[in-house]
Motif scaffolding. Structure first.
Motif, PDB file in Angstrom:
ATOM      1  N   LEU A  22       0.827  -1.209   0.000  1.00 26.29           N
ATOM      2  CA  LEU A  22       0.000   0.000   0.000  1.00 26.29           C
ATOM      3  C   LEU A  22       0.858   1.253   0.000  1.00 26.29           C
ATOM      4  O   LEU A  22       0.566   2.223  -0.713  1.00 26.29           O
ATOM      5  CB  LEU A  22      -0.928  -0.006   1.216  1.00 26.29           C
ATOM      6  CG  LEU A  22      -1.855   1.210   1.364  1.00 26.29           C
ATOM      7  CD1 LEU A  22      -2.742   1.358   0.133  1.00 26.29           C
ATOM      8  CD2 LEU A  22      -2.694   1.088   2.634  1.00 26.29           C
ATOM      9  N   GLU A  23       1.933   1.228   0.780  1.00 30.35           N
ATOM     10  CA  GLU A  23       2.845   2.372   0.795  1.00 30.35           C
ATOM     11  C   GLU A  23       3.487   2.569  -0.574  1.00 30.35           C
ATOM     12  O   GLU A  23       3.612   3.696  -1.066  1.00 30.35           O
ATOM     13  CB  GLU A  23       3.928   2.158   1.853  1.00 30.35           C
ATOM     14  CG  GLU A  23       4.951   3.290   1.951  1.00 30.35           C
ATOM     15  CD  GLU A  23       6.048   3.000   2.957  1.00 30.35           C
ATOM     16  OE1 GLU A  23       7.234   3.154   2.595  1.00 30.35           O
ATOM     17  OE2 GLU A  23       5.715   2.603   4.100  1.00 30.35           O
ATOM     18  N   ALA A  24       3.890   1.468  -1.213  1.00 29.08           N
ATOM     19  CA  ALA A  24       4.495   1.554  -2.546  1.00 29.08           C
ATOM     20  C   ALA A  24       3.482   2.094  -3.555  1.00 29.08           C
ATOM     21  O   ALA A  24       3.820   2.924  -4.413  1.00 29.08           O
ATOM     22  CB  ALA A  24       5.000   0.179  -2.980  1.00 29.08           C
ATOM     23  N   TRP A  25       2.219   1.636  -3.476  1.00 29.45           N
ATOM     24  CA  TRP A  25       1.183   2.132  -4.370  1.00 29.45           C
ATOM     25  C   TRP A  25       0.990   3.642  -4.217  1.00 29.45           C
ATOM     26  O   TRP A  25       0.940   4.377  -5.204  1.00 29.45           O
ATOM     27  CB  TRP A  25      -0.135   1.413  -4.121  1.00 29.45           C
ATOM     28  CG  TRP A  25      -1.332   2.158  -4.648  1.00 29.45           C
ATOM     29  CD1 TRP A  25      -2.232   2.875  -3.911  1.00 29.45           C
ATOM     30  CD2 TRP A  25      -1.710   2.336  -6.018  1.00 29.45           C
ATOM     31  NE1 TRP A  25      -3.176   3.460  -4.730  1.00 29.45           N
ATOM     32  CE2 TRP A  25      -2.869   3.150  -6.034  1.00 29.45           C
ATOM     33  CE3 TRP A  25      -1.201   1.880  -7.219  1.00 29.45           C
ATOM     34  CZ2 TRP A  25      -3.515   3.505  -7.201  1.00 29.45           C
ATOM     35  CZ3 TRP A  25      -1.850   2.243  -8.400  1.00 29.45           C
ATOM     36  CH2 TRP A  25      -2.984   3.036  -8.388  1.00 29.45           C
ATOM     37  N   THR A  26       0.920   4.100  -2.984  1.00 30.56           N
ATOM     38  CA  THR A  26       0.694   5.528  -2.735  1.00 30.56           C
ATOM     39  C   THR A  26       1.825   6.362  -3.310  1.00 30.56           C
ATOM     40  O   THR A  26       1.590   7.384  -3.975  1.00 30.56           O
ATOM     41  CB  THR A  26       0.554   5.778  -1.218  1.00 30.56           C
ATOM     42  OG1 THR A  26      -0.531   4.994  -0.711  1.00 30.56           O
ATOM     43  CG2 THR A  26       0.289   7.243  -0.940  1.00 30.56           C
ATOM     44  N   SER A  27       3.064   5.949  -3.085  1.00 32.08           N
ATOM     45  CA  SER A  27       4.215   6.702  -3.595  1.00 32.08           C
ATOM     46  C   SER A  27       4.276   6.676  -5.112  1.00 32.08           C
ATOM     47  O   SER A  27       4.598   7.680  -5.752  1.00 32.08           O
ATOM     48  CB  SER A  27       5.511   6.131  -3.010  1.00 32.08           C
ATOM     49  OG  SER A  27       5.572   6.333  -1.623  1.00 32.08           O
ATOM     50  N   GLY A  56      -5.720  -6.946   0.305  1.00 30.14           N
ATOM     51  CA  GLY A  56      -6.977  -6.217   0.281  1.00 30.14           C
ATOM     52  C   GLY A  56      -6.830  -4.705   0.332  1.00 30.14           C
ATOM     53  O   GLY A  56      -7.414  -3.986  -0.498  1.00 30.14           O
ATOM     54  N   PRO A  57      -6.073  -4.137   1.309  1.00 33.16           N
ATOM     55  CA  PRO A  57      -5.948  -2.679   1.389  1.00 33.16           C
ATOM     56  C   PRO A  57      -5.387  -2.050   0.114  1.00 33.16           C
ATOM     57  O   PRO A  57      -5.849  -0.993  -0.314  1.00 33.16           O
ATOM     58  CB  PRO A  57      -5.000  -2.490   2.580  1.00 33.16           C
ATOM     59  CG  PRO A  57      -5.222  -3.690   3.432  1.00 33.16           C
ATOM     60  CD  PRO A  57      -5.455  -4.808   2.470  1.00 33.16           C
ATOM     61  N   THR A  58      -4.387  -2.704  -0.499  1.00 36.38           N
ATOM     62  CA  THR A  58      -3.825  -2.156  -1.740  1.00 36.38           C
ATOM     63  C   THR A  58      -4.853  -2.221  -2.865  1.00 36.38           C
ATOM     64  O   THR A  58      -4.993  -1.279  -3.650  1.00 36.38           O
ATOM     65  CB  THR A  58      -2.549  -2.919  -2.141  1.00 36.38           C
ATOM     66  OG1 THR A  58      -1.639  -2.915  -1.051  1.00 36.38           O
ATOM     67  CG2 THR A  58      -1.897  -2.276  -3.353  1.00 36.38           C
ATOM     68  N   ALA A  59      -5.573  -3.325  -2.953  1.00 41.66           N
ATOM     69  CA  ALA A  59      -6.601  -3.459  -3.983  1.00 41.66           C
ATOM     70  C   ALA A  59      -7.674  -2.391  -3.824  1.00 41.66           C
ATOM     71  O   ALA A  59      -8.129  -1.794  -4.811  1.00 41.66           O
ATOM     72  CB  ALA A  59      -7.223  -4.853  -3.932  1.00 41.66           C
ATOM     73  N   PHE A 111     -11.526  -6.144  -6.063  1.00 47.61           N
ATOM     74  CA  PHE A 111     -11.529  -5.922  -7.506  1.00 47.61           C
ATOM     75  C   PHE A 111     -12.841  -6.364  -8.146  1.00 47.61           C
ATOM     76  O   PHE A 111     -13.233  -5.839  -9.193  1.00 47.61           O
ATOM     77  CB  PHE A 111     -10.360  -6.656  -8.161  1.00 47.61           C
ATOM     78  CG  PHE A 111      -9.015  -6.044  -7.900  1.00 47.61           C
ATOM     79  CD1 PHE A 111      -8.805  -4.690  -8.087  1.00 47.61           C
ATOM     80  CD2 PHE A 111      -7.956  -6.820  -7.454  1.00 47.61           C
ATOM     81  CE1 PHE A 111      -7.563  -4.119  -7.850  1.00 47.61           C
ATOM     82  CE2 PHE A 111      -6.709  -6.259  -7.218  1.00 47.61           C
ATOM     83  CZ  PHE A 111      -6.513  -4.907  -7.408  1.00 47.61           C
ATOM     84  N   SER A 112     -13.514  -7.322  -7.547  1.00 45.68           N
ATOM     85  CA  SER A 112     -14.759  -7.826  -8.131  1.00 45.68           C
ATOM     86  C   SER A 112     -15.832  -6.746  -8.219  1.00 45.68           C
ATOM     87  O   SER A 112     -16.790  -6.877  -8.993  1.00 45.68           O
ATOM     88  CB  SER A 112     -15.281  -9.019  -7.318  1.00 45.68           C
ATOM     89  OG  SER A 112     -15.721  -8.603  -6.030  1.00 45.68           O
ATOM     90  N   LEU A 148     -12.498  -4.015 -14.726  1.00 47.34           N
ATOM     91  CA  LEU A 148     -11.068  -4.098 -14.437  1.00 47.34           C
ATOM     92  C   LEU A 148     -10.590  -5.525 -14.676  1.00 47.34           C
ATOM     93  O   LEU A 148     -11.195  -6.487 -14.199  1.00 47.34           O
ATOM     94  CB  LEU A 148     -10.810  -3.674 -12.994  1.00 47.34           C
ATOM     95  CG  LEU A 148      -9.357  -3.662 -12.509  1.00 47.34           C
ATOM     96  CD1 LEU A 148      -9.153  -2.550 -11.473  1.00 47.34           C
ATOM     97  CD2 LEU A 148      -8.946  -5.005 -11.895  1.00 47.34           C
ATOM     98  N   ARG A 149      -9.489  -5.668 -15.413  1.00 49.64           N
ATOM     99  CA  ARG A 149      -8.933  -7.000 -15.655  1.00 49.64           C
ATOM    100  C   ARG A 149      -7.896  -7.309 -14.580  1.00 49.64           C
ATOM    101  O   ARG A 149      -6.959  -6.531 -14.373  1.00 49.64           O
ATOM    102  CB  ARG A 149      -8.245  -7.087 -17.012  1.00 49.64           C
ATOM    103  CG  ARG A 149      -9.149  -6.986 -18.217  1.00 49.64           C
ATOM    104  CD  ARG A 149      -9.345  -5.584 -18.637  1.00 49.64           C
ATOM    105  NE  ARG A 149      -9.719  -5.497 -20.048  1.00 49.64           N
ATOM    106  CZ  ARG A 149      -9.958  -4.356 -20.656  1.00 49.64           C
ATOM    107  NH1 ARG A 149      -9.870  -3.209 -20.004  1.00 49.64           N
ATOM    108  NH2 ARG A 149     -10.288  -4.345 -21.932  1.00 49.64           N
ATOM    109  N   LEU A 150      -8.044  -8.426 -13.923  1.00 50.03           N
ATOM    110  CA  LEU A 150      -7.070  -8.884 -12.931  1.00 50.03           C
ATOM    111  C   LEU A 150      -6.365 -10.105 -13.500  1.00 50.03           C
ATOM    112  O   LEU A 150      -6.994 -11.106 -13.829  1.00 50.03           O
ATOM    113  CB  LEU A 150      -7.766  -9.226 -11.615  1.00 50.03           C
ATOM    114  CG  LEU A 150      -6.866  -9.819 -10.519  1.00 50.03           C
ATOM    115  CD1 LEU A 150      -5.742  -8.861 -10.156  1.00 50.03           C
ATOM    116  CD2 LEU A 150      -7.686 -10.178  -9.285  1.00 50.03           C
ATOM    117  N   LEU A 151      -5.050 -10.016 -13.615  1.00 46.76           N
ATOM    118  CA  LEU A 151      -4.252 -11.061 -14.243  1.00 46.76           C
ATOM    119  C   LEU A 151      -3.218 -11.551 -13.238  1.00 46.76           C
ATOM    120  O   LEU A 151      -2.398 -10.771 -12.748  1.00 46.76           O
ATOM    121  CB  LEU A 151      -3.565 -10.502 -15.487  1.00 46.76           C
ATOM    122  CG  LEU A 151      -2.967 -11.472 -16.489  1.00 46.76           C
ATOM    123  CD1 LEU A 151      -4.029 -12.361 -17.096  1.00 46.76           C
ATOM    124  CD2 LEU A 151      -2.245 -10.698 -17.600  1.00 46.76           C
TER     125      LEU A 151
END
Length: 530
Positions: free
Chosen positions: A295-300, A322-325, A349-350, A355-358
């Motif tokens: 989550l920290e990496a996503w935010t940055s 879950g939190p990052t998703a 994501f559902s 949105l495509r989840l791979l």
């Protein structure tokens, strides 16, 4: 040639026994005489079927460890004879050659043998000779002979026989012939590639065979008026995006695949250790970061360029949580690629149906070898992959001031990103996150300025006192031909520079760096990406 050809006699010789017994029973129930070889004959007999050995047809035993069994006029005469040609008919009668109406053949498992790391002698023994010969003979004479090379086509064959009351139509035989020639072409290409690349270590053989197996036709290509399809290589190859499991969302488009691959290739640079997030738009990274949590990496990563991230592709190097998703779902995202995802992430994501989840299972090896092929008018450009990497020990300090430990870490992080950005590429990085990225410009100065402009916009968006380019390291994929690009980076607040060096004006650029108080290191390695 007639449209409808009754199947009275079939020759079966398969390495892959999938569905063989059921096929044999269905043919026998129609009164078809079964002729077979070696292990295939044994499998059919074990299923309770009457089978005539190929040696009874040829008058010769199978010999030389099975290398010689079907290469005989009694076989190929029965396959190649043009039935309504009087001379062919006379030759068949004179030599007692019986017609063969159906051939079911699949080839020795050369690909699987190579993939399991077998020794050279075993690999050579798994080069099929008689099989491709029968396939090609039957396929050439598809006006009279039906050829089936893939167990997945058995059901279609039986449906055809049912519809034709025991006969096949010309359209069906022609379709199967096309599949058969494609199968032997791919098989021969695999063998030639193995001989060239693995057996002889020849990177650029005189004849290059490029082949693939179609996975699916895509909705369209880069634009709606273009057609497109996804293929996977036939033969040993790395696993990646093409083998990923799509959990949800619309079918992936041509652009989705291209962008997802670009994102995942970059995510793979960070291995499976510290969490990393890559955001890509139009094949260029627009935000990359590592953090103590995903989550920290996503935010940055998002804070680098949240405008470009809209409608982008996200890739991670570790399984999604879950939190990052939930955070990713707060903006419009086309595709998310990861090694795996927990139940909370999948549930989050559902809620975003498009949105495509791979999920790919593993990360590709960023240092792997292989060839890259690019079509040009009248030819193909072929090169080895850009898998070069530089560590701290290989860097050359060229300025009066050496980088600090933190600047060195930021330099190497920025350099990792730069090799995945379209040229001319400039990447600012600070504390394990991109601060600004300039891509695809016709000169390096503009890339420096665009990246700095994006950093300034981010600071304004998030209310920061100053852009993250202040105190950052900057990477350039190729040398600075003039001091202007470097000075633009200095104006943006960069304090350290990593670049290949090698310009005839290196002295001028180093002098400008010293005057600006920058620390600069040379890699001696360029990373153009066109």
């Amino acid at each position: 040639m007639t449209d409808s050809v009754p199947v009275r006699r079939a020759l079966l010789s398969v390495s892959d026994k999938t569905g063989l017994a059921d096929l044999g029973k269905a043919l026998a129930a129609r009164g078809v005489e079964l002729v077979s070889t070696g292990g295939t004959a044994r499998a059919l007999r074990d299923a309770g079927l009457d089978v005539r050995d190929i040696s009874d047809v040829t008058g010769f035993p199978e010999m030389m460890d099975g290398r010689v069994k079907t290469l005989h006029p009694m076989v190929h005469g029965g396959l190649l004879a043009v039935r309504d040609n009087p001379e062919h008919a006379q030759a068949m009668q004179a030599h007692g050659i019986g017609a063969i109406d159906l051939v079911v053949v699949n080839l020795y498992p050369f690909e699987a043998t190579v993939m399991r790391g077998a020794d050279r002698d075993t690999i050579i023994e798994n080069i099929d000779i008689g099989g491709p010969s029968m396939v090609r003979s039957a396929a050439k004479n598809h006006g009279y002979v039906t050829i089936v090379t893939d167990p997945s086509d058995y059901a279609a064959l039986l449906a055809e026989l049912e519809a034709g009351e025991g006969a096949t139509s010309f359209d069906f035989r022609r379709r199967m012939a096309a599949r058969a020639f494609a199968a032997t072409a791919a098989y021969d290409a695999m063998i030639s590639q193995w001989f060239a690349f693995a057996d002889q270590g020849e990177m650029f053989p005189e004849m290059l065979s490029v082949n693939g197996r179609r996975v699916e036709e895509l909705r369209y290509g880069e634009n709606p008026h273009q057609r497109a399809a996804l293929y996977t290589p036939v033969g040993p190859h790395a696993q990646g995006i093409a083998q990923g499991r799509q959990v949800q969302g619309k079918a992936l488009s041509y652009n989705n695949y291209a962008d997802a691959d670009a994102a995942y290739e970059l995510a793979a640079e960070f291995g499976g250790q510290d969490p990393a997030v890559v955001i890509v738009k139009h094949a260029n990274p627009c935000g990359v970061a590592q953090g103590s949590s995903l989550l920290e990496a996503w935010t940055s990563a998002l804070q680098c360029d949240s405008v470009s991230a809209f409608g982008g592709i996200v890739a991670t190097n570790v399984p999604l949580d879950g939190p990052t998703a939930e955070a990713i779902c707060e903006i419009f995202t086309e595709v998310v690629v990861a090694p795996d995802a927990d139940e909370a992430a999948i549930a989050a994501f559902s809620k975003k149906k498009n949105l495509r989840l791979l999920l790919t299972g593993d990360l590709p090896d960023p240092r792997r070898g292989g060839l890259m092929v690019k079509p040009i008018t009248g030819g193909l450009l072929v090169q080895s992959r850009d898998n070069g990497a530089i560590g701290a020990d290989a860097l050359k300090v060229v300025t009066r001031r050496a980088p600090t430990d933190q600047e060195l870490r930021d330099c190497l992080f920025a350099w990792t990103i730069a090799r995945h950005v379209k040229s001319n590429a400039i990447v600012y990085a600070k504390d394990g996150a991109t601060a600004g990225i300039g891509a695809g410009q016709m000169n390096r100065r503009d890339s420096s300025r665009i990246a700095a402009m994006k950093a300034a916009e981010a600071a304004e968006t998030y209310g920061w006192e100053k852009p993250r380019t202040v105190g950052s390291a900057v990477a350039s994929d190729a040398f600075f031909p003039f001091p202007d690009g470097l000075l633009a980076a200095a104006e943006a607040g960069a304090t350290a520079v990593i670049q290949p060096g090698g310009s005839i004006r290196d002295d001028k650029v180093i002098e400008a760096a010293d005057e600006a108080g920058l620390a600069m290191v040379f890699t001696g390695m360029r990373h153009f990406r066109h």
